[in-house]
Design a protein around this motif. Sequence first.
Motif, PDB file in Angstrom:
ATOM      1  N   PHE A 519     -90.904 -24.582   2.342  1.00  0.00           N
ATOM      2  CA  PHE A 519     -89.443 -24.694   2.328  1.00  0.00           C
ATOM      3  C   PHE A 519     -89.049 -25.856   3.239  1.00  0.00           C
ATOM      4  O   PHE A 519     -89.332 -25.827   4.453  1.00  0.00           O
ATOM      5  N   TYR A 520     -88.393 -26.860   2.676  1.00  0.00           N
ATOM      6  CA  TYR A 520     -88.003 -28.042   3.443  1.00  0.00           C
ATOM      7  C   TYR A 520     -86.477 -28.170   3.435  1.00  0.00           C
ATOM      8  O   TYR A 520     -85.834 -28.222   2.377  1.00  0.00           O
ATOM      9  N   ASN A 521     -85.910 -28.198   4.654  1.00  0.00           N
ATOM     10  CA  ASN A 521     -84.471 -28.417   4.818  1.00  0.00           C
ATOM     11  C   ASN A 521     -83.656 -27.397   3.999  1.00  0.00           C
ATOM     12  O   ASN A 521     -82.703 -27.752   3.314  1.00  0.00           O
ATOM     13  N   CYS A 522     -84.038 -26.126   4.093  1.00  0.00           N
ATOM     14  CA  CYS A 522     -83.368 -25.058   3.348  1.00  0.00           C
ATOM     15  C   CYS A 522     -82.531 -24.204   4.296  1.00  0.00           C
ATOM     16  O   CYS A 522     -82.732 -24.199   5.510  1.00  0.00           O
ATOM     17  N   LEU A 523     -81.582 -23.465   3.734  1.00  0.00           N
ATOM     18  CA  LEU A 523     -80.727 -22.546   4.482  1.00  0.00           C
ATOM     19  C   LEU A 523     -81.073 -21.109   4.099  1.00  0.00           C
ATOM     20  O   LEU A 523     -81.083 -20.752   2.912  1.00  0.00           O
ATOM     21  N   LEU A 524     -81.382 -20.287   5.114  1.00  0.00           N
ATOM     22  CA  LEU A 524     -81.592 -18.850   4.922  1.00  0.00           C
ATOM     23  C   LEU A 524     -80.365 -18.141   5.468  1.00  0.00           C
ATOM     24  O   LEU A 524     -80.062 -18.238   6.662  1.00  0.00           O
ATOM     25  N   TYR A 525     -79.654 -17.418   4.591  1.00  0.00           N
ATOM     26  CA  TYR A 525     -78.355 -16.855   4.949  1.00  0.00           C
ATOM     27  C   TYR A 525     -78.426 -15.339   4.933  1.00  0.00           C
ATOM     28  O   TYR A 525     -78.632 -14.723   3.887  1.00  0.00           O
ATOM     29  N   CYS A 526     -78.254 -14.712   6.108  1.00  0.00           N
ATOM     30  CA  CYS A 526     -78.357 -13.250   6.242  1.00  0.00           C
ATOM     31  C   CYS A 526     -77.000 -12.609   5.993  1.00  0.00           C
ATOM     32  O   CYS A 526     -76.051 -12.808   6.764  1.00  0.00           O
ATOM     33  N   GLU A 527     -76.913 -11.832   4.927  1.00  0.00           N
ATOM     34  CA  GLU A 527     -75.700 -11.091   4.607  1.00  0.00           C
ATOM     35  C   GLU A 527     -75.676  -9.782   5.389  1.00  0.00           C
ATOM     36  O   GLU A 527     -76.702  -9.321   5.888  1.00  0.00           O
ATOM     37  N   PRO A 528     -74.512  -9.117   5.514  1.00  0.00           N
ATOM     38  CA  PRO A 528     -74.452  -7.830   6.222  1.00  0.00           C
ATOM     39  C   PRO A 528     -75.371  -6.791   5.574  1.00  0.00           C
ATOM     40  O   PRO A 528     -75.369  -6.641   4.346  1.00  0.00           O
ATOM     41  N   ARG A 529     -76.146  -6.099   6.393  1.00  0.00           N
ATOM     42  CA  ARG A 529     -77.072  -5.081   5.878  1.00  0.00           C
ATOM     43  C   ARG A 529     -76.316  -3.910   5.267  1.00  0.00           C
ATOM     44  O   ARG A 529     -76.731  -3.333   4.270  1.00  0.00           O
ATOM     45  N   LYS A 530     -75.184  -3.530   5.870  1.00  0.00           N
ATOM     46  CA  LYS A 530     -74.377  -2.425   5.371  1.00  0.00           C
ATOM     47  C   LYS A 530     -72.982  -2.915   5.031  1.00  0.00           C
ATOM     48  O   LYS A 530     -72.532  -3.957   5.522  1.00  0.00           O
ATOM     49  N   ALA A 531     -72.291  -2.149   4.209  1.00  0.00           N
ATOM     50  CA  ALA A 531     -70.972  -2.560   3.743  1.00  0.00           C
ATOM     51  C   ALA A 531     -69.984  -2.719   4.894  1.00  0.00           C
ATOM     52  O   ALA A 531     -69.039  -3.518   4.801  1.00  0.00           O
ATOM     53  N   ASP A 532     -70.184  -1.969   5.977  1.00  0.00           N
ATOM     54  CA  ASP A 532     -69.274  -2.076   7.120  1.00  0.00           C
ATOM     55  C   ASP A 532     -69.632  -3.221   8.061  1.00  0.00           C
ATOM     56  O   ASP A 532     -69.022  -3.386   9.121  1.00  0.00           O
ATOM     57  N   GLY A 533     -70.644  -4.022   7.709  1.00  0.00           N
ATOM     58  CA  GLY A 533     -71.032  -5.173   8.515  1.00  0.00           C
ATOM     59  C   GLY A 533     -72.109  -4.909   9.533  1.00  0.00           C
ATOM     60  O   GLY A 533     -72.576  -5.836  10.190  1.00  0.00           O
TER      61      GLY A 533
END
Length: 566
Positions: A519-533
């Motif tokens: 993976f070169y110059n990529c973005l890993l984006y962590c979304e909320p694990r639960k609906a309440d954040g």
Amino acid sequence: MKHLTLLSMGTLLSLNLFAQSLVEKPIVNTSFAEWRTLTHVSDNAAAPDSTRQLVTKKSGETITFTFHQTNLFDGGTGKVSGACDAGSRYVCGMKNAEDNPATLTTSAFASVTKISFTACVSGSNRGWGVRVKGDGDEDWVVVYNTLLPNTNRTDITVDVNRTNVQIQWYNLVPKQYTTFSNLKVYGMVEDDGMSEINYFDLNGKLIGTQTVTTGSTFVPLYGAADLVIPEGMAFRGWNENGVRIDETQVIDHDMDLRAYASAIETAQTGSYYSYNLSQPNFYPQDHDLLDYRSAQEIGITVSSKVYVAYTTSDNTVHSATYYADQDVVVVSCEEPLSIKSIEVYNVKSPIEKAGKHYSVAGGDAASFLMVVNQLEDGDTIYLANGQYDLGERVLTTIARNNIVIMGESMDGVIIRNTPPMSVEGINTTATIFNTGTGNRYENLTLHNALDYYTSIAKTNSGRAVCLQDKGNKTVCYRVRMLSYQDTYYSNHVGSQHYFEECEIHGTVDFVCGDGSVYFYNCLLYCEPRKADGSGTDCITASNASAGDKGYVFDRCTIQSKCPVIS
């Protein structure tokens, strides 16, 4: 001289039962939704036992349930909020000492043949054991004690076959929570000539019960007006174990009926429909665009431009034929043949190939799928900006080699599917399933829109793959993948892949699998694990073998909406 023989009450009851005409019937059937919750019990607390009572169906017995170190929680709340359905209540065994496990114990039933319940496991290697004590038993007898290995919901049925019998559930791993719901207890009762029909809504919640004369025809007590039908869907009727029950059905047994709804079909340009009429539970009346005239003749409502292909029962494939300016296309065959399957592609314009290149109009999912079906090695598909909605379709397969799928822009080209939760799984939900070698994906977004937060609330899992790659030497350049769990799945030991300027979103193991991926110059984006954040995310789960390098991240960035990343 007369001899007097004394019989125990249990023996007299047993003899009395067998002297009558007896049938097996459910005498308890509850999701606990109608039960009052209990005073809160804390982990490892010396809390007093609580009791609840119910009166059994058919046999009319008052049964006491004693909760020891055990709670009743509402679905969606409590210690294991993701375990059981919202709208129900569930029994939760709390954490306690090994020599004092949580239990739920009943008073004696006159007769129990079997019990069933749904174990709602919130982690591995835990569960409920079941023991019984009835006539002829000197002490408790264990009839079920299986640990469940995975986080899931498991329907369990246990044979009991005893009279004057108590039932006890006990926590197999007292140091862990364990839960269950949807309890049924069956017993031998006098046949009163009546059958009971239980109606469950689209979420599996009991909405009511109907008692009818055995041998009468089915007249449903509930319909669409009694249900919450999601927008864009239509109520289709009532099913028992996936089989449609209509108003010609003779009721000869107790039934659990579940509401069934499916998406409303429209002959909209860009839409695609696949009908497998050979499936045992295929009902033409559930499909708004079909005019089922006979097994040999079917009318299909279509858009102004359409390709239609069909297969007959002798497995002859009638290749896709293009139709223009028709509202209805009729497919037919001669007896003894019948129509086995139909595919409908409502396109914006006829599909043309220029050399090795296809160009697809923006958002025309039907044309995109038509092209995928006829690809040859080395072909290129150009996708204009638009959302290519594949509906519930999963595993759209790119099987040829050296294929290029190029979008006009990463933000503008969105290939999207919405798998039903019934197919949730790492190998069953992928938007795109790549099996070829040397394929390239560029300037596009893959979006797996499985209802993640509802799925984890029900099953504690929401695996929804954007790209499942079983091929080799795949290149992704400026590809965005939108999902939550198992978003990108490298599924080939020994494979090598390359990502550049890509963006991958997720919550749990959202970069996972085998092989070597750079993976070169990529973005890993962590979304909320639960609906309440809240909750904790985990980005990678490499399963690289000894000969693989696993995942290499060079000049990559992590962004997060989740408060904790592990």
